[in-house]
Design an enzyme around this catalytic site. Structure first.
Site, short mmCIF file in Angstrom:
data_model
loop_
_atom_site.label_atom_id
_atom_site.label_comp_id
_atom_site.label_asym_id
_atom_site.label_seq_id
_atom_site.Cartn_x
_atom_site.Cartn_y
_atom_site.Cartn_z
N LYS A 223 44.75 -64.21 -11.83
CA LYS A 223 45.11 -62.98 -11.08
C LYS A 223 44.47 -61.73 -11.67
CE LYS A 223 49.05 -64.65 -8.60
NZ LYS A 223 50.43 -64.55 -8.21
N ARG A 257 52.74 -72.31 -11.58
CA ARG A 257 51.77 -72.56 -10.50
C ARG A 257 50.38 -72.16 -11.00
NH1 ARG A 257 49.39 -69.69 -6.33
NH2 ARG A 257 49.21 -70.83 -4.36
C1 9MG Z 1 50.61 -68.40 -2.71
N1 9MG Z 1 50.77 -67.73 -3.99
C2 9MG Z 1 49.85 -66.96 -4.63
N2 9MG Z 1 50.36 -66.50 -5.79
C3 9MG Z 1 51.63 -66.99 -5.87
C4 9MG Z 1 52.67 -66.85 -6.79
O1 9MG Z 1 52.54 -66.11 -7.89
N3 9MG Z 1 53.83 -67.48 -6.56
C5 9MG Z 1 53.99 -68.23 -5.43
N4 9MG Z 1 55.19 -68.82 -5.25
N5 9MG Z 1 53.03 -68.39 -4.50
C6 9MG Z 1 51.88 -67.77 -4.72
#
Ligand code: 9MG
Length: 279
Positions: A223, A257
């Site tokens: 990010k 994630r």
């Molecule tokens: C789809 N997506 C992109 N970034 C995300 C994040 O930080 N959390 C979740 N749940 N989905 C995300």
């Protein structure tokens, strides 16, 4: 604490789960266009499972700041072949990353078990009724604004307190729509209507959300806040993301994630080995 997602059930505490990202999009910020071919997306998901992913998150609409919305038909065209094939090929739960109730319904019918909803701040409950009916897992993510507006001067008085209040209120509304607490994982939504400072405050305050007694999901993979803080291009943000993953696991986050499954599994296993020996 249990997280239930249809036929799957995760009883915590247990080692941190890693959720692998499969973006079936032409325009996601770091892997856009790589997995538009369903066969490539499925092969990528299978590789992530081999590397230790315990959930696969499939998305057909980019959520990056400024991304153009995608129509339901096009989103279905992108994700459904992947969801359908994964159902017969991987043993871990598949999550559908969508904000559209119609896409969630179709994906759940085709074998997905979790809905990852970055628009959980929604006002009507159509999505939640679908989740309730399917007894699916639900990722309730905090976001201020929409992808088009969210990075235009986001403002909070106390971001950690406001996100906490959002979770409490959403758990209540979800319950009213038939989604029980054990179907819900909470996500602070790093980068979704937050400045670098807000993201850092949320990271520093992660432990405070454990009092809600729901699994916490967390995503920082590649990010821009890592890039802004450390001056790293999108391809060079893995060390920053792994530092956050280790920190999050130590703070009580249960699901990370990520695009980089093998590296994240190693980071969280290392953190857990240290935590097990803490005096
Ligand atoms: C789809 N997506 C992109 N970034 C995300 C994040 O930080 N959390 C979740 N749940 N989905 C995300």
């Amino acid at each position: 604490m249990t997280f239930r997602a249809r036929q799957f059930s995760f009883a915590f505490p247990q080692p941190t789960l890693v959720m692998g990202i499969v973006n079936v999009t032409p325009d996601s910020f770091s892997d856009g266009g790589h997995f538009l071919d369903p066969a490539a997306a499925v092969a990528h998901a299978e590789k992530q499972v081999e590397q230790g992913a315990e959930i696969i998150d499939v998305g057909g609409e980019s959520t990056r700041p400024g991304a153009q919305p995608v129509g339901e038909e096009e989103e279905l065209r992108r994700v459904m072949p992947v969801i359908e094939q994964l159902a017969g090929r991987v043993k871990v739960p598949t999550s559908i990353d969508t904000t559209k109730p119609g896409v969630a319904r179709a994906a759940l019918e085709a074998g997905a078990s979790i809905v990852n909803d970055v628009a959980a701040s929604r006002t009507d409950d159509a999505m939640w009724r679908i989740v309730a009916q399917a007894q699916a897992g639900y990722v309730c993510m905090h976001r201020q604004g929409t992808p088009q507006t969210m990075q235009v001067n986001p403002v909070y008085t106390d971001v950690v307190a406001e996100v906490g209040d959002f979770f409490v209120e959403r758990l209540r509304r979800l319950n009213k729509s038939g989604v029980s607490a054990d179907q819900v994982a909470l996500d602070v939504g790093i980068g979704f209507g937050k400045t670098v400072e807000h993201n850092l405050q949320l990271l520093a305050g992660l432990r405070s959300f454990t009092k809600l007694e729901r699994p916490l999901l967390f995503g920082v993979s590649r990010k821009s806040f890592i890039g802004k803080l450390l001056g790293a291009d999108v391809a060079d943000r893995l060390p920053g993301a792994l530092a956050c993953a280790g920190w999050a696991a130590a703070a009580g986050v249960q699901i990370i994630r990520t695009h980089d499954v093998a590296e994240t599994v190693q980071a969280v296993r290392m953190t857990e080995a240290i935590l097990a020996r803490r005096q």
